[in-house]
Each structure stands twice: as structure tokens, then as C-alpha cells.
Design a protein around this motif. Structure first.
Motif, PDB file in Angstrom:
ATOM      1  N   LEU A 192      -0.898   1.247  24.614  1.00  0.00           N
ATOM      2  CA  LEU A 192      -0.169   0.000  24.796  1.00  0.00           C
ATOM      3  C   LEU A 192      -0.954  -0.939  25.710  1.00  0.00           C
ATOM      4  N   ARG A 193      -1.527  -0.388  26.782  1.00  0.00           N
ATOM      5  CA  ARG A 193      -2.359  -1.202  27.676  1.00  0.00           C
ATOM      6  C   ARG A 193      -3.527  -1.816  26.920  1.00  0.00           C
ATOM      7  N   ASP A 194      -4.225  -0.995  26.126  1.00  0.00           N
ATOM      8  CA  ASP A 194      -5.381  -1.498  25.391  1.00  0.00           C
ATOM      9  C   ASP A 194      -4.976  -2.594  24.402  1.00  0.00           C
ATOM     10  N   PHE A 195      -3.831  -2.408  23.766  1.00  0.00           N
ATOM     11  CA  PHE A 195      -3.358  -3.400  22.815  1.00  0.00           C
ATOM     12  C   PHE A 195      -3.065  -4.726  23.512  1.00  0.00           C
ATOM     13  N   LEU A 196      -2.383  -4.657  24.650  1.00  0.00           N
ATOM     14  CA  LEU A 196      -2.068  -5.882  25.378  1.00  0.00           C
ATOM     15  C   LEU A 196      -3.335  -6.554  25.900  1.00  0.00           C
ATOM     16  N   GLN A 197      -4.308  -5.749  26.287  1.00  0.00           N
ATOM     17  CA  GLN A 197      -5.571  -6.331  26.740  1.00  0.00           C
ATOM     18  C   GLN A 197      -6.278  -7.052  25.597  1.00  0.00           C
ATOM     19  N   THR A 198      -6.169  -6.506  24.387  1.00  0.00           N
ATOM     20  CA  THR A 198      -6.734  -7.179  23.222  1.00  0.00           C
ATOM     21  C   THR A 198      -6.060  -8.523  23.006  1.00  0.00           C
ATOM     22  N   LEU A 199      -4.735  -8.539  23.141  1.00  0.00           N
ATOM     23  CA  LEU A 199      -4.005  -9.794  22.980  1.00  0.00           C
ATOM     24  C   LEU A 199      -4.356 -10.789  24.072  1.00  0.00           C
ATOM     25  N   GLU A 200      -4.564 -10.286  25.284  1.00  0.00           N
ATOM     26  CA  GLU A 200      -4.893 -11.182  26.388  1.00  0.00           C
ATOM     27  C   GLU A 200      -6.172 -11.952  26.077  1.00  0.00           C
ATOM     28  N   GLY A 201      -7.088 -11.318  25.378  1.00  0.00           N
ATOM     29  CA  GLY A 201      -8.323 -11.988  25.023  1.00  0.00           C
ATOM     30  C   GLY A 201      -8.119 -13.145  24.063  1.00  0.00           C
ATOM     31  N   GLN A 202      -6.915 -13.250  23.451  1.00  0.00           N
ATOM     32  CA  GLN A 202      -6.637 -14.331  22.511  1.00  0.00           C
ATOM     33  C   GLN A 202      -5.864 -15.491  23.138  1.00  0.00           C
ATOM     34  N   THR A 203      -5.441 -15.329  24.392  1.00  0.00           N
ATOM     35  CA  THR A 203      -4.575 -16.353  24.978  1.00  0.00           C
ATOM     36  C   THR A 203      -5.246 -17.710  25.087  1.00  0.00           C
ATOM     37  N   ALA A 204      -6.590 -17.737  25.169  1.00  0.00           N
ATOM     38  CA  ALA A 204      -7.297 -19.013  25.274  1.00  0.00           C
ATOM     39  C   ALA A 204      -7.493 -19.674  23.912  1.00  0.00           C
ATOM     40  N   LEU A 205      -7.186 -18.947  22.841  1.00  0.00           N
ATOM     41  CA  LEU A 205      -7.365 -19.499  21.503  1.00  0.00           C
ATOM     42  C   LEU A 205      -6.232 -20.452  21.154  1.00  0.00           C
ATOM     43  N   PRO A 207      -3.070 -21.672  19.005  1.00  0.00           N
ATOM     44  CA  PRO A 207      -2.022 -20.848  18.385  1.00  0.00           C
ATOM     45  C   PRO A 207      -2.349 -20.432  16.962  1.00  0.00           C
ATOM     46  N   GLU A 208      -2.998 -21.324  16.214  1.00  0.00           N
ATOM     47  CA  GLU A 208      -3.306 -21.007  14.818  1.00  0.00           C
ATOM     48  C   GLU A 208      -4.329 -19.890  14.700  1.00  0.00           C
ATOM     49  N   SER A 209      -5.120 -19.679  15.768  1.00  0.00           N
ATOM     50  CA  SER A 209      -6.161 -18.661  15.738  1.00  0.00           C
ATOM     51  C   SER A 209      -5.705 -17.337  16.317  1.00  0.00           C
ATOM     52  N   GLN A 210      -4.528 -17.324  16.914  1.00  0.00           N
ATOM     53  CA  GLN A 210      -4.028 -16.103  17.540  1.00  0.00           C
ATOM     54  C   GLN A 210      -3.365 -15.211  16.504  1.00  0.00           C
ATOM     55  N   ASP A 211      -3.372 -13.909  16.786  1.00  0.00           N
ATOM     56  CA  ASP A 211      -2.604 -13.009  15.933  1.00  0.00           C
ATOM     57  C   ASP A 211      -1.125 -13.318  16.113  1.00  0.00           C
ATOM     58  N   PRO A 212      -0.333 -13.186  15.046  1.00  0.00           N
ATOM     59  CA  PRO A 212       1.079 -13.561  15.121  1.00  0.00           C
ATOM     60  C   PRO A 212       1.859 -12.772  16.159  1.00  0.00           C
ATOM     61  N   THR A 216       4.781 -14.410  18.813  1.00  0.00           N
ATOM     62  CA  THR A 216       6.201 -14.048  18.850  1.00  0.00           C
ATOM     63  C   THR A 216       6.547 -13.156  20.033  1.00  0.00           C
ATOM     64  N   HIS A 217       5.528 -12.584  20.683  1.00  0.00           N
ATOM     65  CA  HIS A 217       5.723 -11.700  21.831  1.00  0.00           C
ATOM     66  C   HIS A 217       4.914 -12.257  23.002  1.00  0.00           C
ATOM     67  N   PRO A 218       5.459 -13.225  23.729  1.00  0.00           N
ATOM     68  CA  PRO A 218       4.686 -13.877  24.791  1.00  0.00           C
ATOM     69  C   PRO A 218       4.160 -12.885  25.823  1.00  0.00           C
ATOM     70  N   LEU A 219       2.874 -13.017  26.125  1.00  0.00           N
ATOM     71  CA  LEU A 219       2.209 -12.119  27.064  1.00  0.00           C
ATOM     72  C   LEU A 219       1.969 -12.840  28.381  1.00  0.00           C
ATOM     73  N   THR A 220       2.339 -12.189  29.480  1.00  0.00           N
ATOM     74  CA  THR A 220       2.072 -12.737  30.808  1.00  0.00           C
ATOM     75  C   THR A 220       1.203 -11.761  31.581  1.00  0.00           C
ATOM     76  N   ARG A 221       0.534 -12.263  32.616  1.00  0.00           N
ATOM     77  CA  ARG A 221      -0.284 -11.402  33.459  1.00  0.00           C
ATOM     78  C   ARG A 221       0.579 -10.365  34.154  1.00  0.00           C
ATOM     79  N   ASP A 222       1.828 -10.720  34.499  1.00  0.00           N
ATOM     80  CA  ASP A 222       2.730  -9.756  35.149  1.00  0.00           C
ATOM     81  C   ASP A 222       3.031  -8.589  34.215  1.00  0.00           C
ATOM     82  N   ARG A 223       3.230  -8.894  32.938  1.00  0.00           N
ATOM     83  CA  ARG A 223       3.500  -7.825  31.983  1.00  0.00           C
ATOM     84  C   ARG A 223       2.312  -6.883  31.901  1.00  0.00           C
ATOM     85  N   LEU A 224       1.142  -7.441  31.716  1.00  0.00           N
ATOM     86  CA  LEU A 224      -0.044  -6.616  31.583  1.00  0.00           C
ATOM     87  C   LEU A 224      -0.300  -5.815  32.847  1.00  0.00           C
TER      88      LEU A 224
END
Length: 453
Positions: A192-205, A207-212, A216-224
């Protein structure tokens, strides 16, 4: 794999289960395709079962479905339905990441977060999207992954994306549930940590370039940070995943890659792999490349290694069935059902072959198999359609109309459902169980037609 025929008529209908729901939620040119596959659904159920039981949720109360889409996403919908994109599964080399995402999604179910979707159904403007969420779309006809059915595109994707969006509070709550559930079941949270870290790498992209999933599942630094802290403190690591799950995962990914990628690409990906996942993938790829002798040689070798694996027999049956060798396919499908009699998709595949065999003596066994399958999976429109066909060929016109009404209802064709209800009512004894069911069908079809506008 249930019909991947098009994930074949069996649980592969490209393997008899059916694999795909395809499409991307944001790309206007993409559609979404529902796929079914008994083997893959069974593996995911095995991952989810201990997490569900620990939350007090009966595993059988949750329906698992796959969507054919190469990107990362998963969501839960009304009726305790868990949808996983195929891209999420194939992106995971090891099961931990997928298990972590499943634990998170179960957290949404346990927290009742998806219940709000019932109050917001009117925000979606199309029958196809509603059908996807409620499990009544024409996509239910698919018994195999490769038989995709388009469910929504363009603006519909945007509506669905907004519809499924969770709040940050709900996301943090689902994370907390997942971490507790994984620890309780002695499963590592590193995936789960690795998955969220993968998503974190997309936050600068954009919205159209991000995985869906990220949209739909907003990621925050506190969550990670919370997940990273848990993993750092946990005594559990990658080696704590059951070894059998690793084997299952490799087979599942190989199967999906072989059915979803071009055959040449799949063959290159698994070139030189003589383990079971590698041979499994090559058997499927050669079959899809219409190199049947090579494909049958590989699947026969797998069956020799694991004679009691129902999905190998199913795949062989599919290969034969879909290359017009219907009589020869029967023994393989029968063996698959003998080995896994409670798998409804396998029974649907066998029944399809029995119906197409042109042997009138097999119509009654086909009906029995379909009724058995529907007793476990009554939303399978393909099974209802085949049952109507079996009744029709046997001269049972009233029951054929009844089964066609069930088919049409699950396919979202409410006017046709009412047409067949009307025809069946004139032939069925008033007050009988089937007649009473026809009254229910009429009311449900009228209600859904009116709601669809």
C-alpha cells in the motif's frame, strides 16, 4: 478467463470467466468494458476474504468485477461491488500492492462511504453508467474478458469520476482501516505504501495525465506519512505474504497480459519463461495468434503438470470451442466443472458448448448447468440468454420468453423485457412461481425504464 473471447464463453470466454470492462474514465475516445474470469475473480476473492471477515463482512456479500483499462484504478459502488481496473493488477509484480489497495477499498465499504452513492444516482445522466454501477448493463452478457461492452465515454466519464470521488477524510479513514486490517491478518502494508508513493509521483501532472485512482482518491502528504510510519514500525515484510498467493498472482498477471496485449508482445514478454505462468501466457498468446497446435501443446503440458487445475481444462475447452471443434471441447469443459462445480462461469461455458453441439440430448444438461450457475450468479445476462436459447431449441417457448425477459432486464433493454414478459404471461400458469416472477420482472422493468427517462 472467461471469455476473453472476446476474457470466451467459459470463464475465460477467453478463458471461461470473462475478464474485462475496458476503457478509461477520462479519455473521451475510450469506453469501459466489463470482463469476467473465474480464476482471476477467485484469486482476488482469496485476497479479500480474510480482510472482509475481519471487518465482519461476509465475503460472499461483496461482488468483485474487473474493468479492462490499462490505468490504475479501483472503486466500490452500491451493492458492495468492488471494481478493479486490469491495469492496476498488471502493474503489480507482487501481490502486496494489490492487496493493499483491496484493503483500502474494503475500508470504504466498512466505513459506509459508498452508501452515499445511492443518494447521488441522479447526478449520472446515462443508463449505461448507471447500469455499470448497479451491475445490470449489457456488459453482464460478457462471460469472457475479450467480449467487451462499451458503457460510457466522454462527459459520462467525467460524471462518473465526480460521482466516485471520496473526501480526504474518507480516504484517511479507509487507510486507517487498511493498516489495521492488514496487521490483524499478518499481511504487510508495504505494498500500500509503494502504491501511494507511485501516485504521489503523479501529483504534479495535469489531471488528464494522472491515473484515475488519484483523481477519485485524493492523496495528501499526511496520508502517505501515516502509511510510511506504520510500515516502518511493523514487524511484517514482503516475506509474510503466503507463498501460494505469489504463485497465483504471477499466473493472474500472466493471463491478463496474454489476453490483453497483442500476441507478439505477450510472446516477447514471456519468451524463455518455462515456469507455469510463462507457459500459461504463451499458450494463450499462441492461441490468440491462431497457432492452435502450439497452443494446445502448451496447455496439454500444463494439464500434465497440474491435472486437477480446472482453469487449464477450461482454457483448452475454449481453444477448441472457439476454433469450431465444439464436440471435442465438451470433455475439457466437463472436466473443468467436475473439478470446480461451484464456479458458475465454468458451468456457463460448458452449457454453451452443449447448446452449440447440435446434440438434442445435451439441451437438458445445458439447462441444468445454467440454472445451477444462475443460482450463484443471477446477474449473468449471458447465462440467461443461453438458457433462453436452450429452452427455445427444446420447444419450451414460454420458458424461453421468460429467460429472454430476464436477459433483457439485465442488459438494460426494458422495453424488450416487457415484450417478453407479456408473451410469457399468456403461456405460464397464473399463480405459478414463474408467473409470479414475471410480475416482479414487469414491475422492475417499468420502474427502471421510467427512471432512465
Amino acid at each position: 478467463m472467461a471469455r476473453i473471447r472476446g476474457l470466451a464463453v467459459s470463464v475465460l470466454m477467453i478463458a471461461v470467466a470473462s475478464l474485462m470492462l475496458a476503457g478509461a474514465m477520462a479519455a473521451p475516445a475510450r469506453a469501459q468494458t466489463l470482463i469476467r474470469d473465474a480464476e482471476i475473480e477467485g484469486i482476488i476473492r482469496a485476497y479479500a476474504a480474510p480482510l472482509l471477515r475481519g471487518a465482519g463482512i461476509p465475503p460472499d456479500a461483496v461482488t468483485i468485477r474487473l474493468l479492462k483499462d490499462g490505468r490504475l484504478n479501483a472503486f466500490v459502488a452500491p451493492g458492495n461491488r468492488l471494481f478493479l481496473f486490469t491495469g492496476l493488477i498488471t502493474s503489480t509484480e507482487r501481490p502486496e500492492a494489490l492487496i493493499g489497495v483491496i484493503a483500502h477499498e474494503i475500508g470504504h465499504i466498512a466505513g459506509g462511504h459508498h452508501v452515499r452513492l445511492n443518494r447521488n444516482l441522479d447526478t449520472l445522466g446515462t443508463t449505461s453508467i448507471l447500469a455499470m454501477l448497479l451491475g445490470t448493463a449489457a456488459g453482464a452478457l460478457v462471460g469472457r474478458p475479450d467480449l467487451g461492452v462499451a458503457l460510457g465515454m466522454g462527459a459520462q466519464d467525467a460524471a462518473l469520476r465526480n460521482f466516485l470521488a471520496y473526501s480526504r477524510t474518507e480516504e484517511a479513514s479507509a487507510d486507517a482501516f487498511a493498516l489495521k486490517a492488514l496487521e490483524r491478518e499478518n499481511l504487510p502494508a508495504g505494498g500500500l505504501r509503494d502504491f501511494l508513493q507511485t501516485l504521489e509521483g503523479q501529483t504534479a501532472l495535469t489531471p488528464e495525465s494522472q491515473d484515475p485512482y488519484l483523481r477519485t482518491h485524493p492523496l495528501t502528504r499526511d496520508r502517505l506519512s501515516a502509511v510510511e510510519t506504520h510500515v516502518a514500525r511493523s514487524r511484517l515484510g514482503p516475506d509474510d505474504v503466503p507463498p501460494q498467493w505469489r504463485d497465483w498472482h504471477a499466473r493472474m498477471v500472466a493471463k491478463l497480459n496474454a489476453f490483453l496485449r497483442p500476441p507478439g508482445e505477450a510472446l516477447r514478454l514471456y519468451q524463455g519463461r518455462d515456469d507455469i505462468p510463462g507457459r500459461y501466457a504463451r499458450a494463450i498468446a499462441h492461441y490468440r495468434a491462431v497457432e492452435l497446435d502450439t497452443a494446445l501443446g502448451l496447455i496439454d503440458g500444463l494439464i500434465a503438470d497440474e491435472p486437477d487445475n480446472p482453469f487449464f481444462h477450461e482454457l483448452k475447452g475454449q481453444m477448441l470451442f472457439e476454433t469450431q471443434r465444439v464436440p471435442q471441447s465438451l470433455a475439457s469443459f466437463e472436466r473443468a466443472v467436475d473439478l470446480a462445480p461451484e464456479e458458475p462461469l465454468l458451468r456457463v461455458a460448458l452449457a454453451h458448448a452443449q447448446i452449440e453441439s447440435s446434440d438434442a440430448s445435451l439441451l437438458e444438461p445445458a439447462q441444468d448447468n445454467l440454472r445451477n450457475a444462475l443460482s450463484r450468479d443471477d446477474g449473468n445476462a449471458l447465462a440467461w440468454r443461453l438458457l433462453a436459447q436452450a429452452y427455445g431449441q427444446a420447444g419450451e417457448t414460454a420458458m424461453a420468453d421468460y429467460a429472454m425477459a430476464e436477459t433483457a432486464l439485465r442488459s438494460g433493454d426494458y422495453d424488450r423485457a416487457l415484450f417478453h414478459v407479456g408473451r410469457a404471461e399468456t403461456q405460464i400458469k397464473r399463480g405459478s412461481p414463474t408467473w409470479l416472477r414475471l410480475q416482479d420482472l414487469r414491475g422492475e422493468a417499468e420502474r427502471r425504464r421510467d427512471e432512465a427517462g
